[in-house]
Design a protein around this motif. Structure first.
Motif, short mmCIF file in Angstrom:
data_model
loop_
_atom_site.label_atom_id
_atom_site.label_comp_id
_atom_site.label_asym_id
_atom_site.label_seq_id
_atom_site.Cartn_x
_atom_site.Cartn_y
_atom_site.Cartn_z
N ARG A 235 9.58 -60.46 -3.68
CA ARG A 235 9.91 -59.31 -4.38
C ARG A 235 11.35 -58.99 -4.58
O ARG A 235 12.24 -59.29 -3.80
CB ARG A 235 9.13 -58.15 -3.93
CG ARG A 235 7.48 -58.41 -3.77
CD ARG A 235 6.75 -57.29 -3.25
NE ARG A 235 5.52 -57.47 -3.34
CZ ARG A 235 4.55 -56.86 -4.22
NH1 ARG A 235 5.13 -56.14 -5.19
NH2 ARG A 235 3.36 -57.31 -4.33
N CYS A 236 11.50 -58.04 -5.84
CA CYS A 236 12.87 -57.89 -6.10
C CYS A 236 13.32 -56.61 -6.83
O CYS A 236 12.42 -55.92 -7.22
CB CYS A 236 13.34 -58.78 -7.02
SG CYS A 236 14.89 -58.52 -7.79
N VAL A 237 14.28 -55.85 -6.02
CA VAL A 237 14.53 -54.58 -6.75
C VAL A 237 16.18 -54.55 -7.38
O VAL A 237 16.87 -55.51 -6.71
CB VAL A 237 14.51 -53.28 -5.82
CG1 VAL A 237 12.94 -53.08 -5.47
CG2 VAL A 237 15.43 -53.51 -4.42
N THR A 238 16.64 -53.88 -8.16
CA THR A 238 17.84 -53.89 -8.43
C THR A 238 18.31 -52.49 -8.11
O THR A 238 17.79 -51.31 -7.96
CB THR A 238 18.28 -54.04 -9.83
OG1 THR A 238 17.42 -53.16 -10.75
CG2 THR A 238 17.88 -55.58 -10.20
N ALA A 239 19.85 -52.50 -7.79
CA ALA A 239 20.45 -51.34 -7.46
C ALA A 239 21.76 -51.15 -8.33
O ALA A 239 22.45 -52.15 -8.70
CB ALA A 239 21.16 -51.31 -5.76
N THR A 240 21.97 -49.85 -8.62
CA THR A 240 23.33 -49.65 -9.60
C THR A 240 24.19 -48.69 -9.17
O THR A 240 23.66 -47.78 -8.22
CB THR A 240 22.78 -49.14 -11.25
OG1 THR A 240 21.97 -48.37 -11.05
CG2 THR A 240 22.24 -50.54 -11.83
N GLY A 241 25.13 -48.30 -9.68
CA GLY A 241 26.12 -47.21 -9.31
C GLY A 241 26.52 -47.20 -7.96
O GLY A 241 26.88 -47.94 -7.20
N ALA A 242 26.33 -45.82 -7.20
CA ALA A 242 26.67 -45.43 -6.08
C ALA A 242 26.00 -46.43 -5.12
O ALA A 242 26.31 -46.67 -3.85
CB ALA A 242 26.51 -44.10 -5.92
N GLN A 243 24.78 -46.62 -5.26
CA GLN A 243 23.92 -47.43 -4.24
C GLN A 243 24.31 -48.88 -4.04
O GLN A 243 24.27 -49.11 -3.06
CB GLN A 243 22.34 -47.57 -4.95
CG GLN A 243 21.68 -46.42 -4.79
CD GLN A 243 20.16 -46.52 -5.42
OE1 GLN A 243 19.83 -47.39 -6.19
NE2 GLN A 243 19.20 -45.91 -4.72
N VAL A 244 25.09 -49.43 -5.00
CA VAL A 244 25.75 -50.80 -5.01
C VAL A 244 26.75 -50.56 -3.76
O VAL A 244 26.80 -51.36 -2.84
CB VAL A 244 26.24 -51.23 -6.45
CG1 VAL A 244 27.22 -52.45 -5.91
CG2 VAL A 244 25.20 -51.60 -7.15
N THR A 245 27.65 -49.60 -3.92
CA THR A 245 28.76 -49.43 -2.98
C THR A 245 28.13 -49.15 -1.61
O THR A 245 28.78 -49.80 -0.69
CB THR A 245 29.58 -47.96 -3.28
OG1 THR A 245 29.98 -48.32 -4.65
CG2 THR A 245 30.53 -47.98 -2.49
N GLU A 246 27.25 -48.36 -1.58
CA GLU A 246 26.37 -48.03 -0.23
C GLU A 246 25.71 -49.50 0.45
O GLU A 246 26.05 -49.75 1.40
CB GLU A 246 25.29 -46.99 -0.15
CG GLU A 246 25.80 -45.73 -0.55
CD GLU A 246 24.89 -44.75 -0.96
OE1 GLU A 246 23.82 -44.99 -0.82
OE2 GLU A 246 25.12 -43.26 -1.40
N ILE A 247 25.09 -50.03 -0.31
CA ILE A 247 24.58 -51.20 0.21
C ILE A 247 25.48 -52.43 0.70
O ILE A 247 25.27 -52.93 1.78
CB ILE A 247 23.73 -51.88 -1.08
CG1 ILE A 247 22.49 -51.19 -1.25
CG2 ILE A 247 23.29 -53.68 -0.59
CD1 ILE A 247 21.61 -51.59 -2.44
N LEU A 248 26.54 -52.57 -0.19
CA LEU A 248 27.73 -53.57 -0.03
C LEU A 248 28.40 -52.95 1.48
O LEU A 248 28.72 -53.89 2.10
CB LEU A 248 28.45 -53.51 -1.04
CG LEU A 248 28.22 -54.34 -2.51
CD1 LEU A 248 29.39 -54.23 -3.52
CD2 LEU A 248 27.59 -55.48 -2.13
N ALA A 249 28.58 -51.86 1.62
CA ALA A 249 29.38 -51.26 2.77
C ALA A 249 28.26 -51.70 4.16
O ALA A 249 28.67 -52.09 5.17
CB ALA A 249 29.49 -49.62 2.70
N ALA A 250 26.91 -51.37 3.73
CA ALA A 250 26.07 -51.76 5.10
C ALA A 250 25.92 -52.90 5.32
O ALA A 250 25.82 -53.58 6.40
CB ALA A 250 24.73 -51.10 4.75
N ALA A 251 25.87 -53.86 4.10
CA ALA A 251 25.71 -55.37 4.35
C ALA A 251 26.90 -55.94 4.99
O ALA A 251 26.79 -57.24 5.49
CB ALA A 251 25.25 -56.13 2.99
N GLY A 252 27.99 -55.51 4.57
CA GLY A 252 29.15 -56.03 5.27
C GLY A 252 29.37 -56.41 6.88
O GLY A 252 29.85 -57.41 7.17
N SER A 253 28.61 -55.57 7.57
CA SER A 253 28.47 -55.66 9.12
C SER A 253 27.10 -56.33 9.49
O SER A 253 26.60 -56.45 10.71
CB SER A 253 28.74 -54.35 9.51
OG SER A 253 27.52 -53.42 9.34
N ALA A 254 26.18 -56.59 8.65
CA ALA A 254 24.83 -57.55 8.64
C ALA A 254 25.09 -58.80 8.72
O ALA A 254 25.95 -59.37 8.12
CB ALA A 254 24.16 -56.90 7.69
#
Length: 285
Positions: A235-254
């Protein structure tokens, strides 16, 4: 009278081109900034659905000179959570050079490329924007396996496309080192997130990573892939705006095995930064 016949025959030959090939239109004279004008992608073959739909093109060139490519990733397991996507810039004149290379190499021509005897091989697709619109050529198993069983014209057409791919994937060599700037991380405005139910490892040596709370839109999203009903767990969702920034920050250490918790469940997630001409999960492979 003979001169008239000669002129008519010459005109017909020029209009028709070589027998068995239909020539695409000439390269376009201008490049709208947001439009993709040249792309090389390699996909398909025997890979999981989640991998197939999140594969990134090898190269995408846009009308404003952006060149988006995939960069190297560490050869470790599990790998990083995020793909390495890089952006560089070239001039309008060099965009024109690259699109001409693609047209001259036969992209968009109706040519018989044959098929090497290679099972489950990926397909290389090359797309170029011309005055007549987007032209595409798909070459299964390009540069893979033996071509001894193919005809000479088929081998020649494949070799021409293979040289084109090599030229497009080494732009400093093709255009000159000063023609392209230093690469930087590509930061998408829209991020596609492909989710599947997370499964703990059964390997006694490996340890499962710690779970991370999902900071984006609720997982898992809508079915993805063609047809969608064939793979209900992907399945798939899309993120935009501030959510992109938050996801990229969290994924950087995952990493690629990290379980993400959303809605009381754990999900295995693959990230696919959407390119400038893409907008939703529907644009995935």
């Amino acid at each position: 009278m003979k001169s008239l016949r000669l002129l008519i025959v010459t005109a017909l030959l020029a209009a028709g081109g070589c027998a068995g090939e239909s020539s695409p239109s000439a390269p376009t004279a201008s490049f709208p900034p947001g439009e993709m004008v040249l792309q090389v992608s390699v996909g398909g073959g025997f890979v999981p659905v989640a991998v197939a739909v999140t594969e990134l093109p090898t190269l995408s060139v846009y009308g404003d000179g952006r060149v988006i490519t995939t960069g190297p990733v560490p050869a470790i397991y599990p790998g990083p959570a995020l793909p390495n996507v890089q952006v560089r810039h070239i001039s309008q004149a060099d965009i024109a050079k690259l699109t001409k290379l693609a047209v001259d190499a036969g992209v968009g021509m109706d040519r018989d490329l044959g098929m090497p005897n290679v099972a489950d091989a990926p397909t290389t697709e090359i797309t170029v924007r011309t005055a007549a619109g987007l032209q595409r050529t798909s070459a299964p198993a390009l540069g893979i396996g033996s071509t001894d069983e193919l005809t000479e014209p088929q081998r020649a057409a494949r070799e021409q496309l293979q040289r084109l791919v090599e030229d497009l994937t080494d732009l400093p060599k093709t255009l000159g080192a000063s023609a392209i700037d230093q690469s930087a991380a590509y930061v998408p405005t829209v991020l596609a997130v492909v989710a599947m139910p997370w499964q703990p490892t059964d390997d006694p040596v490996l340890k499962d990573p710690s779970a991370v709370a999902w900071p984006g839109p609720a997982l898992p999203g809508e079915p993805v892939g063609e047809p969608a009903g064939d793979h209900p767990d992907v399945r798939c969702v899309t993120a935009t705006g501030a959510q992109v920034t938050e996801i990229l920050a969290a994924a950087g250490s995952a990493n690629a095995r990290t379980p993400w918790t959303s809605g009381g469940s754990s999900w295995s997630v693959s990230f696919r930064p959407l390119l400038p001409h893409e907008s939703s999960c529907a644009d995935l492979g």
